[in-house]
Design an enzyme around this catalytic site. Structure first.
Site, PDB file in Angstrom:
ATOM      1  N   LYS A   1      21.331  75.154  38.484  1.00 41.13           N
ATOM      2  CA  LYS A   1      20.438  74.506  39.446  1.00 41.13           C
ATOM      3  C   LYS A   1      19.230  75.403  39.718  1.00 41.13           C
ATOM      4  O   LYS A   1      19.386  76.580  40.062  1.00 41.13           O
ATOM      5  CB  LYS A   1      21.159  74.278  40.768  1.00 41.13           C
ATOM      6  CG  LYS A   1      21.828  72.926  40.883  1.00 41.13           C
ATOM      7  CD  LYS A   1      22.427  72.835  42.269  1.00 41.13           C
ATOM      8  CE  LYS A   1      22.804  71.423  42.639  1.00 41.13           C
ATOM      9  NZ  LYS A   1      23.417  71.377  43.963  1.00 41.13           N
TER      10      LYS A   1
HETATM   11  C1  E4P Z   1      23.256  68.417  45.956  1.00 41.96           C
HETATM   12  O1  E4P Z   1      23.428  68.758  44.800  1.00 41.96           O
HETATM   13  C2  E4P Z   1      23.341  69.368  47.063  1.00 41.96           C
HETATM   14  O2  E4P Z   1      24.353  70.302  46.796  1.00 41.96           O
HETATM   15  C3  E4P Z   1      23.697  68.794  48.407  1.00 41.96           C
HETATM   16  O3  E4P Z   1      24.086  67.465  48.309  1.00 41.96           O
HETATM   17  C4  E4P Z   1      22.743  69.134  49.501  1.00 41.96           C
HETATM   18  O4  E4P Z   1      23.097  68.450  50.633  1.00 41.96           O
HETATM   19  P1  E4P Z   1      22.724  68.858  52.131  1.00 41.96           P
HETATM   20  O5  E4P Z   1      21.512  68.106  52.519  1.00 41.96           O
HETATM   21  O6  E4P Z   1      23.937  68.427  52.880  1.00 41.96           O
HETATM   22  O7  E4P Z   1      22.502  70.356  52.154  1.00 41.96           O
END
Ligand code: E4P
Length: 233
Positions: free
Chosen positions: A89
């Site tokens: 990522k």
């Molecule tokens: C997606 O890949 C992220 O890990 C995640 O869904 C982020 O979500 P949040 O807005 O709860 O931090």
């Protein structure tokens, strides 16, 4: 239209993996911190290797911990070496809108043969650019989009149409789930994948009326068994 699990807790991953309902796992540094991962990069490596091994060949996303361009490339190559099913990522841009991340994404995918999940995106236009840079996955944070007062379904729908129009292979992941309803509404809007927080999977599965119905079946089954026992005597 699969779902991924948005978690780095081994027990949660194992639970839903064994049910056969998840097709991948996503993590990020915030999730790892919340889930008790310690020990710096060594700790991230250990947890990532455990999850990757457990779910192989399903994909696991692990996020870089730096925004230095060369650092992101080095970490991306290193993380991808931990296991064949790990993808990396990288955020769409830096903390102050720095643009170097796009070149990092492009380099990782095209020069270093690393599959990239571009993350922290809030709009279809960001998703388009990430796909053009060569990202395998483009992640929109649906819950955060909604919280800003925009319609996440509309962004997802636009992105899917645009990616199909340019014959892109990029897969749209929608994360940041906040409500059980998000899963179906985002898949319906055009997400290839929704990555779901563990608690929400339980919320999707358990229904009060199903509970009541199962209780009725078990109560009546006990009575039938009791009657059969009586007839056999
Ligand atoms: C997606 O890949 C992220 O890990 C995640 O869904 C982020 O979500 P949040 O807005 O709860 O931090």
């Amino acid at each position: 239209m699969p779902i991924f699990l948005d978690s780095s807790r081994l027990a949660e991953v194992e639970k839903y993996y064994r049910m056969g309902i998840i097709r991948g796992v996503t993590t990020n540094p915030t999730i790892m911190l919340k889930d008790g991962v310690t020990g710096g990069l060594k700790g991230i490596e250990a947890r990532s290797r455990e999850i990757a091994q457990l779910i192989a060949p399903l994909p696991l996303s692990v996020e870089v911990t730096t925004n230095d361009p060369q650092g992101m490339i080095d970490q991306g190559r290193r993380f991808a070496d931990w296991a064949e099913n790990i993808n990396v990522k990288v955020t769409i841009h830096g903390p102050n809108g720095e643009l170097e991340n796009m070149e990092v994404i492009h380099q990782l995918e095209t020069v270093h043969d690393v599959r990239v999940n571009v993350t922290a995106m809030m709009s279809a236009q960001q998703g388009l650019l990430a796909a053009l840079a060569g990202a395998t996955y483009v992640s929109i944070f649906g819950g955060r989009v909604n919280n800003m007062g925009y319609n996440s379904c509309e962004e997802i729908r636009k992105l899917r149409v645009v990616l199909e129009n340019i014959d892109s292979d990029a897969q749209i992941i929608v994360g940041s789930t906040r409500e059980v309803l998000n899963v179906i509404e985002w898949l319906e809007a055009g997400a290839h994948i929704v990555t779901v927080a563990p608690d929400l999977i339980k919320g999707m599965l358990v229904h009060p009326y199903s509970k009541e119905t199962v209780q009725m079946f078990l109560r009546d089954a006990a009575q039938v068994e009791a009657q059969l026992g009586g007839a056999a005597k």
